[in-house]
Enzyme design. Sequence first.
Site, PDB file in Angstrom:
ATOM      1  N   ARG A 122     -64.587  -2.292 -13.580  1.00 13.49           N
ATOM      2  CA  ARG A 122     -65.788  -1.491 -13.869  1.00 13.49           C
ATOM      3  C   ARG A 122     -66.084  -0.451 -12.800  1.00 13.49           C
ATOM      4  NH1 ARG A 122     -67.847  -6.611 -15.246  1.00 13.49           N
ATOM      5  NH2 ARG A 122     -67.730  -6.991 -17.471  1.00 13.49           N
ATOM      6  N   LYS A 144     -65.121  14.590 -14.829  1.00 12.02           N
ATOM      7  CA  LYS A 144     -64.490  14.312 -16.121  1.00 12.02           C
ATOM      8  C   LYS A 144     -63.133  13.672 -15.865  1.00 12.02           C
ATOM      9  CE  LYS A 144     -66.518  17.941 -19.014  1.00 12.02           C
ATOM     10  NZ  LYS A 144     -66.220  19.124 -19.848  1.00 12.02           N
ATOM     11  N   GLU A 186     -58.709  30.578 -13.782  1.00 15.02           N
ATOM     12  CA  GLU A 186     -59.987  29.861 -13.636  1.00 15.02           C
ATOM     13  C   GLU A 186     -60.789  30.452 -12.474  1.00 15.02           C
ATOM     14  OE1 GLU A 186     -60.830  27.629 -15.921  1.00 15.02           O
ATOM     15  OE2 GLU A 186     -58.942  26.875 -16.758  1.00 15.02           O
ATOM     16  N   LYS A 228     -68.556  25.696  -9.123  1.00 16.67           N
ATOM     17  CA  LYS A 228     -68.491  24.578 -10.063  1.00 16.67           C
ATOM     18  C   LYS A 228     -69.479  23.488  -9.653  1.00 16.67           C
ATOM     19  CE  LYS A 228     -65.895  21.677 -13.060  1.00 16.67           C
ATOM     20  NZ  LYS A 228     -64.639  21.114 -13.517  1.00 16.67           N
ATOM     21  N   GLU A 238     -72.946  18.484 -19.458  1.00 18.19           N
ATOM     22  CA  GLU A 238     -72.628  19.621 -20.321  1.00 18.19           C
ATOM     23  C   GLU A 238     -73.554  19.739 -21.523  1.00 18.19           C
ATOM     24  OE1 GLU A 238     -68.434  20.330 -20.642  1.00 18.19           O
ATOM     25  OE2 GLU A 238     -68.694  21.643 -22.372  1.00 18.19           O
ATOM     26  N   ARG A 242     -73.532  24.022 -18.035  1.00 20.06           N
ATOM     27  CA  ARG A 242     -72.099  23.740 -17.827  1.00 20.06           C
ATOM     28  C   ARG A 242     -71.222  24.378 -18.901  1.00 20.06           C
ATOM     29  NH1 ARG A 242     -69.503  17.970 -15.607  1.00 20.06           N
ATOM     30  NH2 ARG A 242     -67.361  18.698 -15.557  1.00 20.06           N
ATOM     31  N   ASN A 246     -66.814  27.283 -20.098  1.00 20.66           N
ATOM     32  CA  ASN A 246     -65.856  27.417 -21.205  1.00 20.66           C
ATOM     33  C   ASN A 246     -65.564  28.866 -21.557  1.00 20.66           C
ATOM     34  OD1 ASN A 246     -65.554  24.630 -21.562  1.00 20.66           O
ATOM     35  ND2 ASN A 246     -67.440  24.531 -22.751  1.00 20.66           N
ATOM     36  N   HIS A 249     -62.356  29.961 -23.231  1.00 18.99           N
ATOM     37  CA  HIS A 249     -61.659  28.742 -23.647  1.00 18.99           C
ATOM     38  C   HIS A 249     -61.629  28.535 -25.156  1.00 18.99           C
ATOM     39  CE1 HIS A 249     -61.551  27.883 -19.430  1.00 18.99           C
ATOM     40  NE2 HIS A 249     -61.006  26.699 -19.594  1.00 18.99           N
ATOM     41  N   HIS A 253     -58.088  27.760 -26.325  1.00 19.83           N
ATOM     42  CA  HIS A 253     -57.676  26.502 -26.953  1.00 19.83           C
ATOM     43  C   HIS A 253     -57.006  26.756 -28.301  1.00 19.83           C
ATOM     44  CE1 HIS A 253     -60.762  24.107 -24.410  1.00 19.83           C
ATOM     45  NE2 HIS A 253     -59.562  24.056 -23.864  1.00 19.83           N
ATOM     46  N   HIS A 266     -52.244  26.461 -20.026  1.00 20.42           N
ATOM     47  CA  HIS A 266     -53.672  26.540 -20.311  1.00 20.42           C
ATOM     48  C   HIS A 266     -54.308  27.807 -19.716  1.00 20.42           C
ATOM     49  CE1 HIS A 266     -57.854  25.284 -20.682  1.00 20.42           C
ATOM     50  NE2 HIS A 266     -58.000  25.497 -19.383  1.00 20.42           N
TER      51      HIS A 266
HETATM   52  N1  LIG Z   1     -61.120  16.860 -15.558  1.00 14.78           N
HETATM   53  C1  LIG Z   1     -61.319  18.150 -15.752  1.00 14.78           C
HETATM   54  O1  LIG Z   1     -62.448  18.654 -15.642  1.00 14.78           O
HETATM   55  C2  LIG Z   1     -60.152  19.035 -16.049  1.00 14.78           C
HETATM   56  C3  LIG Z   1     -60.263  20.421 -15.928  1.00 14.78           C
HETATM   57  C4  LIG Z   1     -59.132  21.210 -16.143  1.00 14.78           C
HETATM   58  C5  LIG Z   1     -57.925  20.607 -16.476  1.00 14.78           C
HETATM   59  N2  LIG Z   1     -57.845  19.246 -16.590  1.00 14.78           N
HETATM   60  C6  LIG Z   1     -56.578  18.578 -16.922  1.00 14.78           C
HETATM   61  O2  LIG Z   1     -55.659  18.849 -15.880  1.00 14.78           O
HETATM   62  C7  LIG Z   1     -54.334  18.790 -16.403  1.00 14.78           C
HETATM   63  C8  LIG Z   1     -53.574  19.983 -15.905  1.00 14.78           C
HETATM   64  O3  LIG Z   1     -53.589  19.981 -14.501  1.00 14.78           O
HETATM   65  P1  LIG Z   1     -52.511  20.761 -13.653  1.00 14.78           P
HETATM   66  O4  LIG Z   1     -52.391  22.126 -14.182  1.00 14.78           O
HETATM   67  O5  LIG Z   1     -52.845  20.547 -12.230  1.00 14.78           O
HETATM   68  O6  LIG Z   1     -51.153  20.043 -14.090  1.00 14.78           O
HETATM   69  P2  LIG Z   1     -50.222  18.917 -13.417  1.00 14.78           P
HETATM   70  O7  LIG Z   1     -51.020  17.858 -12.790  1.00 14.78           O
HETATM   71  O8  LIG Z   1     -49.260  18.528 -14.472  1.00 14.78           O
HETATM   72  O9  LIG Z   1     -49.444  19.751 -12.289  1.00 14.78           O
HETATM   73  C9  LIG Z   1     -48.593  20.803 -12.665  1.00 14.78           C
HETATM   74  C10 LIG Z   1     -47.198  20.614 -12.078  1.00 14.78           C
HETATM   75  O10 LIG Z   1     -47.227  20.929 -10.687  1.00 14.78           O
HETATM   76  C11 LIG Z   1     -46.670  19.861  -9.927  1.00 14.78           C
HETATM   77  N3  LIG Z   1     -47.362  19.904  -8.633  1.00 14.78           N
HETATM   78  C12 LIG Z   1     -48.633  19.533  -8.387  1.00 14.78           C
HETATM   79  N4  LIG Z   1     -48.978  19.865  -7.130  1.00 14.78           N
HETATM   80  C13 LIG Z   1     -47.894  20.438  -6.562  1.00 14.78           C
HETATM   81  C14 LIG Z   1     -47.637  21.000  -5.291  1.00 14.78           C
HETATM   82  N5  LIG Z   1     -48.599  21.079  -4.368  1.00 14.78           N
HETATM   83  N6  LIG Z   1     -46.410  21.492  -5.051  1.00 14.78           N
HETATM   84  C15 LIG Z   1     -45.452  21.454  -6.019  1.00 14.78           C
HETATM   85  N7  LIG Z   1     -45.639  20.974  -7.246  1.00 14.78           N
HETATM   86  C16 LIG Z   1     -46.838  20.460  -7.518  1.00 14.78           C
HETATM   87  C17 LIG Z   1     -46.906  18.630 -10.762  1.00 14.78           C
HETATM   88  O11 LIG Z   1     -46.024  17.606 -10.442  1.00 14.78           O
HETATM   89  C18 LIG Z   1     -46.671  19.184 -12.163  1.00 14.78           C
HETATM   90  O12 LIG Z   1     -45.293  19.229 -12.428  1.00 14.78           O
HETATM   91  C19 LIG Z   1     -54.465  18.746 -17.915  1.00 14.78           C
HETATM   92  O13 LIG Z   1     -54.189  17.440 -18.366  1.00 14.78           O
HETATM   93  C20 LIG Z   1     -55.916  19.094 -18.163  1.00 14.78           C
HETATM   94  O14 LIG Z   1     -56.438  18.463 -19.323  1.00 14.78           O
HETATM   95  C21 LIG Z   1     -58.932  18.470 -16.374  1.00 14.78           C
HETATM   96 ZN   LIG Z   2     -59.751  25.674 -18.233  1.00 15.86          ZN
END
Ligand SMILES: NC(=O)c1ccc[n+]([C@@H]2O[C@H](COP(=O)([O-])OP(=O)(O)OC[C@H]3O[C@@H](n4cnc5c(N)ncnc54)[C@H](O)[C@@H]3O)[C@@H](O)[C@H]2O)c1
Ligand SMILES: [Zn+2]
Length: 357
Positions: A122, A144, A186, A228, A238, A242, A246, A249, A253, A266
């Site tokens: 939990r 999130k 972003e 943020k 949101e 918040r 978007n 987006h 999307h 993205h």
């Molecule tokens: N929680 C939220 O508010 C929120 C907001 C935006 C996106 N997201 C989520 O985040 C995810 C996308 O995140 P992302 O774009 O970071 O993708 P990711 O975590 O897949 O990273 C992208 C790639 O970069 C590599 N990588 C990461 N850091 C590195 C570094 N310092 N050097 C070399 N390689 C590195 C990773 O291994 C991966 O292959 C999606 O699932 C999306 O839904 C969540």
């Molecule tokens: Zn985004």
Amino acid sequence: MPSFRVDLGPASHEVHVGPGLLGSLGQLARDAGLMPGRAALVTDSNVGPLYAPDLLATLRTAGFVPTLLEVPAGEPSKSLAALAGLYDRLTEAELDRTNPIFALGGGVIGDLAGFAAATYLRGLPLVQIPTTLVAQVDSALGGKTAVNHRAAKNLIGAFYQPRLIVADTTALTTLPAREFREGLAEVIKYGAIMDAPFLTWLESSMSSILQRDPASLEVIVERSLRHKAYVVATDERESGLRKILNFGHTLGHALEASSGYGSYLHGEAVAIGMVAAAGLSVRYAGLSADEATRLERLLGAGELPTQMPSGWQSSEFLQALRLDKKRAGDAVEFVLLDRLGHALTRKLSFEQIAATA
Ligand SMILES: NC(=O)c1ccc[n+]([C@@H]2O[C@H](COP(=O)([O-])OP(=O)(O)OC[C@H]3O[C@@H](n4cnc5c(N)ncnc54)[C@H](O)[C@@H]3O)[C@@H](O)[C@H]2O)c1
Ligand SMILES: [Zn+2]
């Protein structure tokens, strides 16, 4: 080293941004009140080999006894199967409710390890250590967390705030170029929706940002996270403000969801979405055509796509909008700009959108 507090009542926490912070993580975690002893370090197969050894060392020096849990890099690891694997490893490591989870990686790791931390026993203390630009300026802050379901992305999740966020901007130097530029979309978004002076600074600094100049990286991450943090502190769940995050987006999307146009990251889809939303803003929110052009130029300077793919049909966009969760009857709530640096939401009918799309 800039640091600031995210104001969320009892869930308030510190954010640290700067080069080389990974080496002080053990101490920062202790300063944040985390108990020494057992801990889990969750990372992926790209980030682990680069950064886990240093992180394990600083954690040990500070009295933590971390177990390393590595998942394959990539979106498929944001799954129920990977989550189940983490739960198994957490029981084997005999973590109790005071033992923290350190999430080292991009948004995939932050969301996956964050959801594990939210649910295991939990709730375990969570430390976000974002290593992509997307994670450093967006996903690590805001609480999130989620995994994907085959029916939809992020379908199973929770709001769960970390106890600490440490964004080591030096980690951005090993990020592949395309993933770096994706994060810039972003960053530019924050300027467009709430900070016109920042947008002007981005216009004059883009070449040093693309060269990943350390001082510029610190500026873009810190300024984005502060924005943020303000938005999330004002509207954690949101229901109002918040939503402006978007911007770009809705169409983004829709583009990501449509097949047949190559696959956009993205942030690339959001860049195109912001240009389209700026077009709608000129028509329906009073943005000047010159301002819309400035935003498009800045995204282009960040080497992001700004035009819809050739062959794109606005009917497909409308079809995707009909499925959008922000839809209300025959209208869609859009984030628009009435000027650069200021956003508002407007309900637009499908006819109004079709006239511009
Ligand atoms: N929680 C939220 O508010 C929120 C907001 C935006 C996106 N997201 C989520 O985040 C995810 C996308 O995140 P992302 O774009 O970071 O993708 P990711 O975590 O897949 O990273 C992208 C790639 O970069 C590599 N990588 C990461 N850091 C590195 C570094 N310092 N050097 C070399 N390689 C590195 C990773 O291994 C991966 O292959 C999606 O699932 C999306 O839904 C969540
Ligand atoms: Zn985004």
